[in-house]
Design a protein around this motif. Structure first.
Motif, short mmCIF file in Angstrom:
data_model
loop_
_atom_site.label_atom_id
_atom_site.label_comp_id
_atom_site.label_asym_id
_atom_site.label_seq_id
_atom_site.Cartn_x
_atom_site.Cartn_y
_atom_site.Cartn_z
N PHE A 158 46.89 51.42 29.94
CA PHE A 158 48.11 50.29 30.48
C PHE A 158 47.92 49.94 31.97
O PHE A 158 47.88 50.72 32.85
CB PHE A 158 49.40 50.86 30.17
N CYS A 159 48.20 48.61 31.97
CA CYS A 159 47.95 47.91 33.58
C CYS A 159 48.82 46.68 33.49
O CYS A 159 49.73 46.33 32.56
CB CYS A 159 46.83 47.67 34.14
N GLY A 160 49.20 46.34 34.77
CA GLY A 160 49.98 44.86 34.95
C GLY A 160 48.95 43.89 34.80
O GLY A 160 47.89 43.86 35.20
N ALA A 161 49.46 42.50 33.96
CA ALA A 161 48.49 41.42 34.08
C ALA A 161 49.69 40.20 34.47
O ALA A 161 50.12 39.64 33.54
CB ALA A 161 47.93 41.26 33.00
N HIS A 162 49.98 39.85 36.00
CA HIS A 162 50.98 39.01 36.27
C HIS A 162 50.25 37.70 36.28
O HIS A 162 49.54 37.35 37.22
CB HIS A 162 51.45 39.22 37.51
N PHE A 163 50.29 36.68 35.22
CA PHE A 163 49.96 35.39 35.06
C PHE A 163 51.10 34.71 35.98
O PHE A 163 52.19 34.62 35.60
CB PHE A 163 49.80 34.86 33.79
N TRP A 164 50.50 33.65 36.77
CA TRP A 164 51.52 32.86 37.36
C TRP A 164 51.77 31.59 36.57
O TRP A 164 51.10 31.08 35.82
CB TRP A 164 50.88 32.25 38.77
N ASN A 165 53.03 31.20 36.83
CA ASN A 165 53.61 30.32 35.85
C ASN A 165 53.33 28.87 36.57
O ASN A 165 53.82 28.62 37.77
CB ASN A 165 55.09 30.36 35.65
N PRO A 166 52.65 27.99 35.84
CA PRO A 166 52.31 27.96 34.32
C PRO A 166 50.79 28.45 34.14
O PRO A 166 49.90 27.89 34.95
CB PRO A 166 52.39 26.26 34.00
N PRO A 167 50.79 29.30 33.17
CA PRO A 167 49.44 30.07 33.12
C PRO A 167 48.42 29.14 32.68
O PRO A 167 47.13 29.55 32.93
CB PRO A 167 49.71 30.92 32.15
N HIS A 168 48.69 28.07 32.16
CA HIS A 168 47.52 27.24 31.66
C HIS A 168 46.96 26.20 33.04
O HIS A 168 45.93 25.72 32.57
CB HIS A 168 47.82 26.19 30.28
N PRO A 171 45.14 29.41 37.86
CA PRO A 171 43.86 30.35 37.45
C PRO A 171 44.18 31.93 38.00
O PRO A 171 43.65 32.77 37.36
CB PRO A 171 42.69 29.82 38.42
N LEU A 172 44.98 32.31 38.94
CA LEU A 172 44.97 33.50 39.40
C LEU A 172 45.74 34.40 38.46
O LEU A 172 47.01 33.98 38.11
CB LEU A 172 45.63 33.58 40.93
N VAL A 173 45.47 35.89 38.23
CA VAL A 173 46.22 36.65 37.64
C VAL A 173 46.16 37.96 38.51
O VAL A 173 45.06 38.41 38.93
CB VAL A 173 45.52 36.87 36.24
N GLU A 174 47.22 38.65 38.71
CA GLU A 174 47.26 39.78 39.54
C GLU A 174 47.15 41.10 38.47
O GLU A 174 47.89 41.13 37.51
CB GLU A 174 48.65 39.88 40.27
N VAL A 175 46.22 41.77 38.63
CA VAL A 175 45.82 42.86 37.62
C VAL A 175 46.28 44.19 38.50
O VAL A 175 45.96 44.74 39.55
CB VAL A 175 44.44 42.92 37.28
N ILE A 176 47.36 44.85 37.92
CA ILE A 176 47.85 46.03 38.73
C ILE A 176 47.98 47.32 38.21
O ILE A 176 47.98 47.66 36.83
CB ILE A 176 49.48 45.67 38.89
N VAL A 203 45.54 44.75 42.19
CA VAL A 203 46.54 45.37 42.98
C VAL A 203 46.39 46.88 42.88
O VAL A 203 46.69 47.52 41.77
CB VAL A 203 47.97 44.92 42.40
N ARG A 204 46.02 47.38 43.96
CA ARG A 204 45.56 48.84 43.79
C ARG A 204 46.74 50.01 43.94
O ARG A 204 46.72 51.09 43.41
CB ARG A 204 44.40 49.16 44.76
N ARG A 205 47.86 49.55 44.44
CA ARG A 205 49.12 50.48 44.35
C ARG A 205 50.32 49.27 43.69
O ARG A 205 50.51 48.30 43.71
CB ARG A 205 49.46 50.57 45.80
N ASP A 206 51.14 50.41 42.91
CA ASP A 206 52.12 49.88 41.97
C ASP A 206 53.37 49.69 43.18
O ASP A 206 54.09 50.65 43.15
CB ASP A 206 52.40 50.92 40.88
#
Length: 342
Positions: A158-168, A171-176, A203-206
């Motif tokens: 499990f991890c984070g996947a922060h899609f910035w709005n609007p996702p379409h 392009p950037l997604v933060e993977v935490i 993002v290497r630290r939560d």
């Protein structure tokens, strides 16, 4: 420029179409629905789960509107849009999506309301029907990934996947990383996101807010302080950003700006400026006052500005037009090496 980045990932194996199972998305709201469309446009089967009846019923019409928008603005070919629509199905129960025997999802993405206990409950319920190798992630914009994984039997997947709005359009997604996230999980998700056309940043630290929201809220807090202290109006503060330094931030990030300016100059300015910035640990009194008065922004047509519905629509249209221009520029830049090699 030689960019030193913490986003260097080894390309990892991941399920890809046409042999991949469906991407399961829990929640078909402002983030969940367009995120599903991103995967469908890349060839994945997508299964949306939406328990709110009106929102569930509106999925086909909202998808049609999104696809029409993308086609109209030249971001998606008509034939590609036509093939994407049948790849997306929606259900109002998790069991309908995860119960079919022999079907292993390519990934599970949680996109329900931004509430820690609700997300934890939904994730724990979903995990019971998933094999341990399926990557799970949450699109939370700032909740602790470690806390969200607290009810999981296999938090390493499990991890984070922060899609910035609007996702379409962004392009950037933060993977935490969470405290127990495995490296292979982050690597697989990053590779999968790149496959569907996204730009993952690790993002290497939560930490609360990850990267983007920490920067955004720091800027917003100082902007409110400037308005509250009578230095400038809300309109002029926004103008300084949109017509001033914000113009270059889309091309050169804040740390690269420091290098271009000279770190000795940045240090000199920081030495006298930082002590005058808002350093309080509490939300802005101006923001608190507006909320207490029921002035919630476009929800109530009053916040820092007075709004009409036409002004709201116009502002969103201008925002989307700028994002579309940026996407087109990105694609043109990416196509240049391929064209020059012929």
């Amino acid at each position: 420029m030689n960019q030193q980045t913490a986003n260097e990932q080894v390309t990892a194996a991941f399920p890809r179409p046409p042999s991949a199972g469906p991407v399961v998305i829990l929640g078909a709201g402002l983030v969940g629905l367009p995120t599903g469309l991103v995967f469908a446009l890349a060839g994945y089967q997508v299964r949306l789960v939406e328990t709110d009846p009106p929102r569930c019923d509106s999925v086909p019409s909202r998808l049609t509107d999104l696809l029409d928008f993308l086609v109209t603005h030249g971001l998606v070919e008509h034939a590609t849009a036509h093939m994407a629509m049948p790849r997306i199905a929606v259900s109002d129960t998790l069991e309908d999506v995860l119960s079919p025997a022999g079907v292993t999802p390519a990934a599970l993405i949680e996109a329900v309301f931004e509430d820690l206990e609700l997300k934890r409950s939904v994730l724990a319920a979903a995990e019971r029907s998933l094999s341990p190798e399926v990557v799970m992630c949450s699109v939370t914009s700032g909740l602790s990934i470690t806390a969200l994984s607290g009810g999981l039997q296999h938090p390493e997947r499990f991890c984070g996947a922060h899609f910035w709005n609007p996702p379409h359009l962004i392009p950037l997604v933060e993977v935490i990383y969470g405290a127990r996230t495995a490296d292979r999980t982050v690597a697989a998700l990053c590779t999968m996101l790149e496959y569907v056309g996204k730009r993952p940043v690790v993002v290497r630290r939560d930490v609360p807010g990850f990267i983007g929201n920490r920067l955004l809220h720091a800027l917003q807090k100082e902007a409110m302080a400037v308005v509250a202290s009578g230095v400038a109006s809300a309109a002029d503060v926004d103008l300084v950003v949109t017509q001033g330094f914000g113009r270059r931030l889309g091309v050169v990030g804040p740390l690269a700006v420091c290098d271009l300016a000279g770190l000795d100059l940045v240090l000199d300015v920081d030495a006298y400026l930082l002590r005058d910035l808002d350093r309080s640990a509490d939300p802005s009194p101006l923001l608190t006052s507006l909320v207490e008065q029921g002035k919630l922004g476009v929800k109530t047509l009053e916040g820092f500005y007075q709004w009409t519905q036409e002004e709201v629509a116009g502002t969103i249209a201008r925002r989307d037009a700028a994002l579309i221009r940026a996407l087109r520029a990105d694609r043109a830049e990416q196509a240049q090496p391929a064209e020059s090699s012929h």
